[in-house]
Design an enzyme around this catalytic site. Structure first.
Site, PDB file in Angstrom:
ATOM      1  N   ASP A  21       0.791  -1.102  -0.084  1.00 47.30           N
ATOM      2  CA  ASP A  21      -0.133   0.063  -0.129  1.00 47.30           C
ATOM      3  C   ASP A  21       0.794   1.242  -0.195  1.00 47.30           C
ATOM      4  OD1 ASP A  21      -2.189  -1.673   0.047  1.00 47.30           O
ATOM      5  OD2 ASP A  21      -2.509  -1.397   2.197  1.00 47.30           O
ATOM      6  N   ASP A 140     -14.126  -6.169  -4.125  1.00 42.57           N
ATOM      7  CA  ASP A 140     -14.158  -6.091  -2.597  1.00 42.57           C
ATOM      8  C   ASP A 140     -15.328  -6.827  -2.150  1.00 42.57           C
ATOM      9  OD1 ASP A 140     -11.444  -5.014  -2.346  1.00 42.57           O
ATOM     10  OD2 ASP A 140     -12.318  -3.064  -1.985  1.00 42.57           O
TER      11      ASP A 140
END
Lengths: 263, 198
Positions: A21, A140
């Site tokens: 990330d 997701d």
């Protein structure tokens, strides 16, 4: 210890993918490692994982502000200059032009999530312009009874849409790969949602990357054997050195899962 | 000198960087007129038809034939090797460069497509291009179409996915690899290094 089974001939391996990330060109969770000069530098981390035998890398720009585009492009260029394994870049990519910029900087694939839901045409336009192998659609999903709903904006916003149906739809539109994150499992280290993974994998014709929930080596084996995934992704597990890529690869080989060993 | 053909083919930067890593500064040519001699690399990502259209717009096909005829070493990568063939099921009606006659085919449905990830090479013969590359070495593939198995004179290595296909082709001064050497870590770097030294 049993000798490793390295004799599997010409076989596509199951990939092991660390995910980084990033925000403002910096890695959010750093590798706990003293021999890195700068643990927050994505290039240092890419080099580290490359040397550890990672099959691929994923960079997700988690803030993805529009003024951060140049920083991201610079990071992609520096990563591509340093390592020679494939990598995917995602976060805030909203147009074919955004995709082109990142690919021209040396990324191999683009991952889109929210923008694919808002503008499904982006999938087909991207596949048309760069080939479907460049287009990863990230999904997701969160369980709702017997099925799963999809979420956007990093899992914060619910979309009233079935995850398996959406997976089939994006493949039809031109996605070359799916990155499936279970929002229920993510961060728990209790294992991947193998039921979700298998359901999607059985319903699409493209490779599936498992994400969310990895806590130990058995979880990775299960994601492949039960979840029928083609690749497995993890973030903090690798960053905090709870498990190394080599350990997973050896466990895969012992379980007759094809793996790139030696790399 | 290494020349890399730029026809907006996507993975150009990675290919340039791979050569720089190996200590050479490749020339990037967007038009045949920019060529000043040396080896020619045709990178590629994407569609056979788009690649041929882009090459045609820039007048590359005749140039590549001429240079190949003169003995320049050519290396096609991924779609860059597929366009060395006569045609592809990806773009019916579009002519390839036809250095090799067979047609490029689509993997049959059933397995996952694209064939994406690391797979190993079965090497058929020793050749300077494969110096220090062990049989069964892993390389990175990302493609939905494949080159069928060729006459053994032309096929230097093969790979298997849902079927056997050609991974490395060679005829005289013309070379091509279906995988991405620029993304195949040590093995890929070794093959590019060998190409530089050919």
């Amino acid at each position: 210890m049993k000798p490793l089974n390295l004799q599997i001939k010409t076989m596509l391996v199951k990939r092991i993918i660390p995910c980084l990330d990033v925000t403002g060109g910096r890695v959010v969770k750093g590798v706990k490692f003293i021999d890195l000069v700068d643990a927050g530098d994505p290039v240092e981390q890419a080099r580290f994982y490359n040397s550890e035998g990672a099959d691929e890398l994923v960079f997700l720009d988690i803030t993805a502000s529009s003024d951060g585009r140049e920083i991201l492009q610079d990071m992609v260029r520096r990563v591509a200059s340093t390592i020679h394994i494939p990598f995917t870049v995602g976060g805030g990519i909203r147009s074919v032009e955004d995709m082109r910029e990142i690919l021209r900087c040396g990324a191999d694939k683009i991952s889109i999530n929210t923008s694919a839901i808002q503008t499904p045409d982006l999938i087909s336009q991207g596949a048309q312009a760069f080939g479907r192998q460049c287009i990863v659609v990230a999904i997701d999903a969160r369980r709702k009874g017997e099925s799963w709903d999809i979420y956007t904006h990093g899992g914060r916003k619910a979309v009233n849409m079935d995850a398996v149906e959406w997976a089939k739809k994006v493949v039809e539109l031109g996605a070359g790969e799916l990155l499936i994150t279970s929002m229920d499992s993510d961060g728990t280290q209790a294992g991947f949602d193998n039921e979700l993974l298998a359901r999607i994998s059985e319903n699409v014709s493209v490779p599936v990357i498992a994400s969310g929930g990895a806590g130990n080596v058995q979880h990775f084996i299960d994601a492949v054997k039960i979840g029928k995934s083609d690749a497995v992704l993890a973030a903090s597990l690798f960053h905090f050195r709870q498990l190394t890529i080599q350990e997973i690869k050896e466990a895969f080989a012992e379980n007759e899962i094809p793996v790139r060993l030696p790399y | 000198m290494i020349n890399i053909v730029d026809y907006e083919g996507g993975n150009l930067f990675s290919v340039i960087k791979a050569f720089e890593f190996l200590g050479v500064n490749p020339a990037v040519i967007t038009r045949p007129e920019e060529y000043e001699g040396g080896k020619i690399v045709i990178p590629g990502v994407g569609d056979f038809g788009d690649a041929m259209r882009a090459l045609n717009e820039r007048n590359f096909p005749a140039f590549l034939h001429e240079k190949a005829e003169e003995g320049a070493l050519l290396l096609g990568i991924c779609v860059g090797v597929q366009i060395l063939f006569s045609s592809s099921e990806e773009a019916p009606g579009v002519d390839g460069l036809s250095f090799f006659q067979p047609s490029v085919k689509r993997f049959s449905p059933g397995g996952k497509i694209p064939h994406m990830g690391w797979n190993n090479l079965t090497i058929h013969k020793s050749h300077p291009l494969l110096k220090n590359v062990a049989d069964n070495s892993y390389v990175y593939f990302a493609h939905s179409y494949y080159i069928p198995n060729l006459n053994e004179n032309f096929e230097m290595a093969h790979c298997e996915y849902s079927n056997s296909f050609t991974a490395i082709v060679n005829r005289e001064n013309i070379y091509g690899v279906q995988f991405h050497p620029e993304k195949s870590q040590k093995t890929g770097m070794q093959i590019l290094k060998n190409f530089i030294e050919l």
